[in-house]
Design a protein around this motif. Structure first.
Motif, mmCIF file in Angstrom:
data_model
loop_
_atom_site.group_PDB
_atom_site.id
_atom_site.type_symbol
_atom_site.label_atom_id
_atom_site.label_comp_id
_atom_site.label_asym_id
_atom_site.label_seq_id
_atom_site.Cartn_x
_atom_site.Cartn_y
_atom_site.Cartn_z
ATOM 1 N N VAL A 133 -28.832 -18.084 -30.853
ATOM 2 C CA VAL A 133 -29.868 -17.052 -30.820
ATOM 3 C C VAL A 133 -31.206 -17.768 -30.701
ATOM 4 C CG1 VAL A 133 -30.916 -15.073 -31.970
ATOM 5 C CG2 VAL A 133 -28.462 -15.521 -32.264
ATOM 6 N N ASN A 134 -31.952 -17.464 -29.668
ATOM 7 C CA ASN A 134 -33.208 -18.146 -29.367
ATOM 8 C C ASN A 134 -34.342 -17.133 -29.410
ATOM 9 O OD1 ASN A 134 -35.324 -19.702 -27.941
ATOM 10 N ND2 ASN A 134 -33.641 -21.085 -27.452
ATOM 11 N N GLY A 135 -35.354 -17.438 -30.221
ATOM 12 C CA GLY A 135 -36.505 -16.558 -30.349
ATOM 13 C C GLY A 135 -37.794 -17.239 -29.932
ATOM 14 N N THR A 136 -38.888 -16.517 -30.055
ATOM 15 C CA THR A 136 -40.178 -17.058 -29.655
ATOM 16 C C THR A 136 -40.654 -18.172 -30.571
ATOM 17 O OG1 THR A 136 -41.225 -15.276 -30.926
ATOM 18 C CG2 THR A 136 -40.937 -14.918 -28.547
ATOM 19 N N GLU A 137 -40.109 -18.244 -31.777
ATOM 20 C CA GLU A 137 -40.576 -19.249 -32.739
ATOM 21 C C GLU A 137 -39.491 -20.235 -33.172
ATOM 22 O OE1 GLU A 137 -42.640 -17.495 -36.018
ATOM 23 O OE2 GLU A 137 -43.714 -16.071 -34.735
ATOM 24 N N GLY A 138 -38.247 -19.996 -32.784
ATOM 25 C CA GLY A 138 -37.193 -20.904 -33.213
ATOM 26 C C GLY A 138 -35.855 -20.544 -32.619
ATOM 27 N N ARG A 139 -34.858 -21.340 -32.984
ATOM 28 C CA ARG A 139 -33.513 -21.167 -32.451
ATOM 29 C C ARG A 139 -32.497 -21.448 -33.556
ATOM 30 N NH1 ARG A 139 -30.565 -25.196 -28.143
ATOM 31 N NH2 ARG A 139 -30.606 -26.539 -29.993
ATOM 32 N N LEU A 140 -31.343 -20.757 -33.485
ATOM 33 C CA LEU A 140 -30.230 -21.092 -34.369
ATOM 34 C C LEU A 140 -28.967 -21.222 -33.553
ATOM 35 C CD1 LEU A 140 -28.187 -18.446 -34.931
ATOM 36 C CD2 LEU A 140 -30.137 -17.705 -36.297
ATOM 37 N N ILE A 141 -28.089 -22.092 -34.020
ATOM 38 C CA ILE A 141 -26.776 -22.282 -33.418
ATOM 39 C C ILE A 141 -25.726 -22.268 -34.525
ATOM 40 C CG2 ILE A 141 -25.247 -23.867 -32.180
ATOM 41 C CD1 ILE A 141 -27.648 -24.870 -30.638
ATOM 42 N N ILE A 142 -24.676 -21.468 -34.323
ATOM 43 C CA ILE A 142 -23.522 -21.429 -35.227
ATOM 44 C C ILE A 142 -22.345 -22.042 -34.487
ATOM 45 C CG2 ILE A 142 -21.896 -19.946 -36.459
ATOM 46 C CD1 ILE A 142 -24.219 -17.885 -36.650
ATOM 47 N N GLU A 143 -21.687 -23.005 -35.113
ATOM 48 C CA GLU A 143 -20.563 -23.697 -34.495
ATOM 49 C C GLU A 143 -19.268 -23.349 -35.218
ATOM 50 O OE1 GLU A 143 -21.559 -27.991 -33.722
ATOM 51 O OE2 GLU A 143 -23.426 -27.363 -34.705
ATOM 52 N N ASP A 144 -18.281 -22.948 -34.443
ATOM 53 C CA ASP A 144 -16.936 -22.655 -34.948
ATOM 54 C C ASP A 144 -16.949 -21.754 -36.183
ATOM 55 O OD1 ASP A 144 -15.782 -24.018 -32.886
ATOM 56 O OD2 ASP A 144 -15.446 -25.855 -34.011
ATOM 57 N N THR A 145 -17.784 -20.751 -36.167
ATOM 58 C CA THR A 145 -17.862 -19.675 -37.159
ATOM 59 C C THR A 145 -18.230 -20.159 -38.554
ATOM 60 O OG1 THR A 145 -16.148 -18.494 -35.922
ATOM 61 C CG2 THR A 145 -16.709 -17.636 -38.099
ATOM 62 N N VAL A 146 -17.471 -21.100 -39.093
ATOM 63 C CA VAL A 146 -17.673 -21.551 -40.469
ATOM 64 C C VAL A 146 -18.126 -23.004 -40.563
ATOM 65 C CG1 VAL A 146 -16.004 -19.923 -41.442
ATOM 66 C CG2 VAL A 146 -15.222 -22.178 -40.698
ATOM 67 N N LYS A 147 -18.216 -23.691 -39.424
ATOM 68 C CA LYS A 147 -18.427 -25.142 -39.468
ATOM 69 C C LYS A 147 -19.869 -25.529 -39.780
ATOM 70 C CE LYS A 147 -17.825 -29.336 -36.689
ATOM 71 N NZ LYS A 147 -17.363 -29.871 -35.375
ATOM 72 N N ARG A 148 -20.828 -24.966 -39.021
ATOM 73 C CA ARG A 148 -22.197 -25.468 -39.145
ATOM 74 C C ARG A 148 -23.201 -24.444 -38.622
ATOM 75 N NH1 ARG A 148 -21.560 -29.635 -36.083
ATOM 76 N NH2 ARG A 148 -20.934 -31.027 -37.770
ATOM 77 N N LEU A 149 -24.343 -24.379 -39.292
ATOM 78 C CA LEU A 149 -25.513 -23.631 -38.808
ATOM 79 C C LEU A 149 -26.666 -24.614 -38.651
ATOM 80 C CD1 LEU A 149 -27.290 -21.064 -38.275
ATOM 81 C CD2 LEU A 149 -27.701 -21.024 -40.753
ATOM 82 N N THR A 150 -27.312 -24.592 -37.486
ATOM 83 C CA THR A 150 -28.485 -25.417 -37.243
ATOM 84 C C THR A 150 -29.667 -24.524 -36.906
ATOM 85 O OG1 THR A 150 -27.116 -27.222 -36.376
ATOM 86 C CG2 THR A 150 -29.466 -27.287 -35.865
ATOM 87 N N LEU A 151 -30.756 -24.685 -37.647
ATOM 88 C CA LEU A 151 -31.986 -23.925 -37.433
ATOM 89 C C LEU A 151 -33.068 -24.880 -36.948
ATOM 90 C CD1 LEU A 151 -31.928 -21.698 -40.625
ATOM 91 C CD2 LEU A 151 -32.107 -20.817 -38.292
ATOM 92 N N SER A 152 -33.735 -24.504 -35.860
ATOM 93 C CA SER A 152 -34.802 -25.315 -35.296
ATOM 94 C C SER A 152 -36.057 -24.467 -35.138
ATOM 95 C CB SER A 152 -34.397 -25.864 -33.920
ATOM 96 O OG SER A 152 -33.225 -26.644 -34.001
ATOM 97 N N VAL A 153 -37.210 -25.130 -35.252
ATOM 98 C CA VAL A 153 -38.513 -24.495 -35.035
ATOM 99 C C VAL A 153 -39.060 -24.993 -33.707
ATOM 100 C CG1 VAL A 153 -40.871 -24.260 -35.895
ATOM 101 C CG2 VAL A 153 -38.949 -24.295 -37.508
ATOM 102 N N ALA A 154 -39.588 -24.093 -32.901
ATOM 103 C CA ALA A 154 -40.116 -24.471 -31.593
ATOM 104 C C ALA A 154 -41.156 -25.580 -31.728
ATOM 105 C CB ALA A 154 -40.740 -23.252 -30.909
ATOM 106 N N GLY A 155 -41.000 -26.618 -30.908
ATOM 107 C CA GLY A 155 -41.951 -27.718 -30.904
ATOM 108 C C GLY A 155 -41.713 -28.771 -31.965
ATOM 109 N N ASP A 156 -40.724 -28.584 -32.825
ATOM 110 C CA ASP A 156 -40.461 -29.512 -33.926
ATOM 111 C C ASP A 156 -39.078 -30.128 -33.728
ATOM 112 O OD1 ASP A 156 -40.094 -30.875 -36.291
ATOM 113 O OD2 ASP A 156 -40.726 -29.214 -37.579
ATOM 114 N N GLU A 157 -39.019 -31.463 -33.646
ATOM 115 C CA GLU A 157 -37.739 -32.123 -33.416
ATOM 116 C C GLU A 157 -36.893 -32.268 -34.679
ATOM 117 O OE1 GLU A 157 -38.902 -35.696 -31.451
ATOM 118 O OE2 GLU A 157 -39.240 -34.687 -29.532
ATOM 119 N N MET A 158 -37.445 -31.908 -35.823
ATOM 120 C CA MET A 158 -36.653 -31.866 -37.053
ATOM 121 C C MET A 158 -35.813 -30.587 -37.076
ATOM 122 S SD MET A 158 -37.310 -34.590 -38.880
ATOM 123 C CE MET A 158 -36.884 -34.156 -40.569
#
Length: 327
Positions: free
Chosen positions: A236-261
């Motif tokens: 799911v990609n928004g104007t301020e950030g993005r999230l990715i869910i892998e294999d339902t239960v494996k991992r969630l990654t949250l990112s902020v636009a412009g930030d490599e952390m």
């Protein structure tokens, strides 16, 4: 302490065993019966979970008098037994898909409404830890306005008689999840292929438009394997950030636009519960039983199964007519 709820299971298949496992382990539930068509198989399943076997639904209802019945039958035979249970006025938790026909779905929902019956459906992907955290992040505005979303899921086939089994009984999770996270889908445009099994559409790709103005995609396949990495991915990609869910239960990654952390959730060493897919159903059952005890509506009402079927029918029509379909 509240008296234990009496619950029975209709169905003796593989996922039906998960119903029995969950219910038999709970201290607030008495598993009062398992109903199956084959006497030997039903007796074996009932013995495994220390309950009573039945080969007739009415006999079970009259003798066991359950407070809730869970239904886990072969995907394309849900309608008759579910309608019968609703006509008996029994609170239900049914497996997805609700049915394969919209008129049947409407008949079930109308019967439940007429009798005031608690009518839940098990769309258990919603209860995965990454999904719940993703939903909270979206609702808190961490992604800004959602611009696009994608769902990809697939593995070994579960063939039935429907040429659209992959869409209706498997990708139901994706249709429900995309609306759960991103709001209503307003139109669909689909492509499908039956190249590996003529007459059965084993892989499909759908372009989506949401009521919000966001766009998205869904790719679902029976021509893949659950052994592959990234069997299931949500972005799911928004104007301020993005999230990715892998294999339902494996991992969630949250990112902020412009930030490599990045912020990452994945289950820790002692947290086996959160990394186990089947336990998403345990979590859903917690919510179902709490709602039933409180006299509330189900946490995931069967009408959500009807909505996913409506979307699936729009996708089928889009493919057959070669046009975008409003849903």
């Amino acid at each position: 302490m509240n008296e234990a709820l009496k619950v029975a299971v209709v169905g003796t298949g593989g996922w039906g065993a998960q119903h029995a496992r969950i219910l038999s382990r709970r201290h607030d539930v008495e598993l009062v019966g398992i109903v199956g068509r084959d006497p030997g198989r039903t007796a074996a399943r009932a013995a495994e979970f220390a309950t009573t076997p039945f080969t007739d639904i009415d006999t079970m209802l009259d003798q066991a008098r359950p407070d809730l019945v869970t239904v886990c039958l072969p995907n394309e035979v849900h309608f008759g037994p579910t309608l019968h249970l609703l006509q008996r006025g029994v609170p239900l938790l049914v497996e997805k898909p609700l049915v394969f026909d919209l008129e049947e779905a409407d008949a079930l929902l109308a019967e439940a409404e007429r009798r005031g019956v608690f009518f839940a459906i098990n769309l258990n992907h919603r209860y995965a830890e990454p999904v719940q955290r993703a939903k909270a992040a979206i609702d808190a505005g961490e992604l800004g306005d959602i611009v696009f979303a994608t769902w990809r899921f697939g593995g070994e086939p579960n063939f039935g008689t429907s040429p659209h089994a992959n869409l209706i009984e498997t990708q139901v999770h994706g249709l429900d999840m995309l609306e759960h996270l991103c709001g209503p889908i307003s139109s669909v445009a689909a492509q499908m292929t039956d190249m590996t099994r003529p007459g059965t559409y084993t892989t499909l790709a759908v372009a989506l438009r949401f009521a919000s103005g966001a766009v998205g995609s869904l790719v679902g396949s029976y021509d893949s394997s659950y052994a592959y990495p990234d069997t299931q991915v949500i972005e799911v990609n928004g104007t301020e950030g993005r999230l990715i869910i892998e294999d339902t239960v494996k991992r969630l990654t949250l990112s902020v636009a412009g930030d490599e952390m990045r912020r990452v959730w994945e289950a820790g060493y002692f947290n086996d519960e959160a990394r186990t897919f089947e336990y998403t159903f345990d979590r859903h059952m917690d919510a179902v039983l709490a709602a039933l005890r409180a006299g509330q509506q189900p946490p995931v009402h069967a009408r959500e199964g009807r909505r996913a079927l409506e979307l699936a029918m729009g996708i089928i029509r889009s493919f057959e007519e070669g046009v975008r379909i409003a849903v």
